[in-house]
Design a protein around this motif. Sequence first.
Motif, PDB file in Angstrom:
ATOM      1  N   ASP A  60      80.917  28.174  25.743  1.00  0.00           N
ATOM      2  CA  ASP A  60      81.056  27.081  24.620  1.00  0.00           C
ATOM      3  C   ASP A  60      79.868  26.297  24.765  1.00  0.00           C
ATOM      4  N   ASP A  61      78.645  26.559  24.261  1.00  0.00           N
ATOM      5  CA  ASP A  61      77.388  25.824  24.588  1.00  0.00           C
ATOM      6  C   ASP A  61      77.048  25.024  23.437  1.00  0.00           C
ATOM      7  N   THR A  62      78.170  24.324  22.647  1.00  0.00           N
ATOM      8  CA  THR A  62      77.743  23.633  21.500  1.00  0.00           C
ATOM      9  C   THR A  62      77.354  22.223  21.770  1.00  0.00           C
ATOM     10  N   ASN A  63      77.515  21.914  23.189  1.00  0.00           N
ATOM     11  CA  ASN A  63      77.036  20.265  23.544  1.00  0.00           C
ATOM     12  C   ASN A  63      76.041  20.240  24.222  1.00  0.00           C
ATOM     13  N   PRO A  64      74.863  20.631  24.093  1.00  0.00           N
ATOM     14  CA  PRO A  64      73.622  20.808  25.161  1.00  0.00           C
ATOM     15  C   PRO A  64      73.400  19.725  25.817  1.00  0.00           C
ATOM     16  N   ALA A  65      73.855  18.378  25.509  1.00  0.00           N
ATOM     17  CA  ALA A  65      73.262  17.299  26.097  1.00  0.00           C
ATOM     18  C   ALA A  65      73.884  17.323  27.436  1.00  0.00           C
ATOM     19  N   ASN A  66      75.386  17.993  27.545  1.00  0.00           N
ATOM     20  CA  ASN A  66      75.944  17.864  28.773  1.00  0.00           C
ATOM     21  C   ASN A  66      75.957  19.279  29.529  1.00  0.00           C
ATOM     22  N   GLU A  67      75.092  20.069  29.084  1.00  0.00           N
ATOM     23  CA  GLU A  67      75.130  21.371  29.780  1.00  0.00           C
ATOM     24  C   GLU A  67      74.022  21.488  30.677  1.00  0.00           C
ATOM     25  N   SER A  68      74.127  22.587  31.477  1.00  0.00           N
ATOM     26  CA  SER A  68      73.042  23.014  32.434  1.00  0.00           C
ATOM     27  C   SER A  68      72.689  24.431  32.591  1.00  0.00           C
ATOM     28  N   LYS A  69      71.638  24.931  32.419  1.00  0.00           N
ATOM     29  CA  LYS A  69      71.309  26.413  32.682  1.00  0.00           C
ATOM     30  C   LYS A  69      72.189  26.672  34.107  1.00  0.00           C
ATOM     31  N   GLU A  70      71.984  26.033  35.339  1.00  0.00           N
ATOM     32  CA  GLU A  70      72.580  26.747  36.456  1.00  0.00           C
ATOM     33  C   GLU A  70      74.085  26.986  36.229  1.00  0.00           C
ATOM     34  N   PHE A  71      74.681  26.279  35.553  1.00  0.00           N
ATOM     35  CA  PHE A  71      76.368  26.458  35.727  1.00  0.00           C
ATOM     36  C   PHE A  71      76.539  27.756  34.833  1.00  0.00           C
ATOM     37  N   TYR A  72      75.538  28.431  34.009  1.00  0.00           N
ATOM     38  CA  TYR A  72      76.075  29.735  33.563  1.00  0.00           C
ATOM     39  C   TYR A  72      76.284  30.725  34.724  1.00  0.00           C
ATOM     40  N   GLY A  73      75.388  30.634  35.590  1.00  0.00           N
ATOM     41  CA  GLY A  73      75.281  31.589  36.896  1.00  0.00           C
ATOM     42  C   GLY A  73      76.623  31.037  37.680  1.00  0.00           C
ATOM     43  N   GLU A  74      76.652  29.870  37.944  1.00  0.00           N
ATOM     44  CA  GLU A  74      77.550  29.497  38.824  1.00  0.00           C
ATOM     45  C   GLU A  74      79.092  29.804  38.273  1.00  0.00           C
ATOM     46  N   GLN A  75      79.463  29.725  37.276  1.00  0.00           N
ATOM     47  CA  GLN A  75      80.672  29.952  36.629  1.00  0.00           C
ATOM     48  C   GLN A  75      81.003  31.468  36.823  1.00  0.00           C
ATOM     49  N   LYS A  76      80.001  32.413  36.330  1.00  0.00           N
ATOM     50  CA  LYS A  76      79.874  33.855  36.568  1.00  0.00           C
ATOM     51  C   LYS A  76      80.524  34.172  37.795  1.00  0.00           C
ATOM     52  N   GLU A  77      79.796  33.567  38.761  1.00  0.00           N
ATOM     53  CA  GLU A  77      80.115  33.912  40.374  1.00  0.00           C
ATOM     54  C   GLU A  77      81.410  33.507  40.603  1.00  0.00           C
ATOM     55  N   ASP A  78      81.843  32.463  40.216  1.00  0.00           N
ATOM     56  CA  ASP A  78      83.377  32.125  40.560  1.00  0.00           C
ATOM     57  C   ASP A  78      84.447  33.008  39.680  1.00  0.00           C
ATOM     58  N   LEU A  79      84.179  33.356  38.790  1.00  0.00           N
ATOM     59  CA  LEU A  79      84.816  34.308  38.010  1.00  0.00           C
ATOM     60  C   LEU A  79      84.954  35.838  38.922  1.00  0.00           C
ATOM     61  N   LYS A  80      83.827  36.168  39.172  1.00  0.00           N
ATOM     62  CA  LYS A  80      83.845  37.268  40.114  1.00  0.00           C
ATOM     63  C   LYS A  80      84.436  37.282  41.308  1.00  0.00           C
ATOM     64  N   TRP A  81      84.551  35.858  41.732  1.00  0.00           N
ATOM     65  CA  TRP A  81      85.188  35.762  43.195  1.00  0.00           C
ATOM     66  C   TRP A  81      86.590  35.802  43.160  1.00  0.00           C
ATOM     67  N   LEU A  82      87.027  35.438  41.764  1.00  0.00           N
ATOM     68  CA  LEU A  82      88.494  35.586  41.437  1.00  0.00           C
ATOM     69  C   LEU A  82      88.988  36.840  41.176  1.00  0.00           C
ATOM     70  N   GLY A  83      87.947  38.007  40.969  1.00  0.00           N
ATOM     71  CA  GLY A  83      88.097  39.458  40.712  1.00  0.00           C
ATOM     72  C   GLY A  83      88.416  39.465  39.215  1.00  0.00           C
ATOM     73  N   VAL A  84      87.924  38.491  38.438  1.00  0.00           N
ATOM     74  CA  VAL A  84      88.002  38.653  36.952  1.00  0.00           C
ATOM     75  C   VAL A  84      86.604  39.250  36.458  1.00  0.00           C
ATOM     76  N   GLU A  85      86.739  40.358  35.717  1.00  0.00           N
ATOM     77  CA  GLU A  85      85.709  41.152  35.043  1.00  0.00           C
ATOM     78  C   GLU A  85      86.003  41.363  33.640  1.00  0.00           C
ATOM     79  N   TRP A  86      84.537  40.831  32.863  1.00  0.00           N
ATOM     80  CA  TRP A  86      84.583  40.850  31.475  1.00  0.00           C
ATOM     81  C   TRP A  86      84.073  41.949  30.837  1.00  0.00           C
ATOM     82  N   ASP A  87      84.535  42.138  29.478  1.00  0.00           N
ATOM     83  CA  ASP A  87      83.979  43.463  29.026  1.00  0.00           C
ATOM     84  C   ASP A  87      83.032  43.156  28.014  1.00  0.00           C
TER      85      ASP A  87
END
Length: 208
Positions: A139-166
Amino acid sequence: MLFNKRKVNIEEIARKHALINAVKFDGKADFKAVIGKVMAEVKANAREVIPVVKGTVEEVNKLTLQEQQEEMERLGIVIEEKEKKEKGLPPLPHAEKGKVVTRFPPEPNGYLHIGHAKAAIVDYEYARMYDGTFILRFDDTNPANESKEFYGEQKEDLKWLGVEWDREYRTSDNLPMHYELAEKLVRDGYAYVCTCSSEETSKNRRAG
């Protein structure tokens, strides 16, 4: 006479629970567990019950596990197994196999927390339960508060939880389509452009 009858009753109940507890735990009954069961079943004060239960537990623990099991069988004592409750998510009403689509929409402005983890797992598990589709939508509709690094970090967190997306995409990917649909709603008379100030909007919202 009444006291003797009550004492016999306490001894019988204590013996029953001591045997059950011992057989459940490899031949060793636990006094605290047994006293709790006995006190819940008999009407007597603790001073009267404790020494009886303590002595009974000691006697039962001197028996071998086989002797305990044989005594239970002789006395007709049966261990009642609690009905196992099926664990898992409750079914979704009217859901059909292959047609369920869920999505997890984190904003890429920080690391995922426990609330994110719960939401992601529930969405993921429902999609898998119904052989459906699980979407990761940033949900990247507020660019002033967002950072590119968190795209990768959040995906890594989901993988650690065993969550895979289609599927994966960003809300901004669909902004042209959203704009086109908004224009159509205005043209067709189903929406209008509000010219109120933020103060007026807040006031109207509070007024209901």
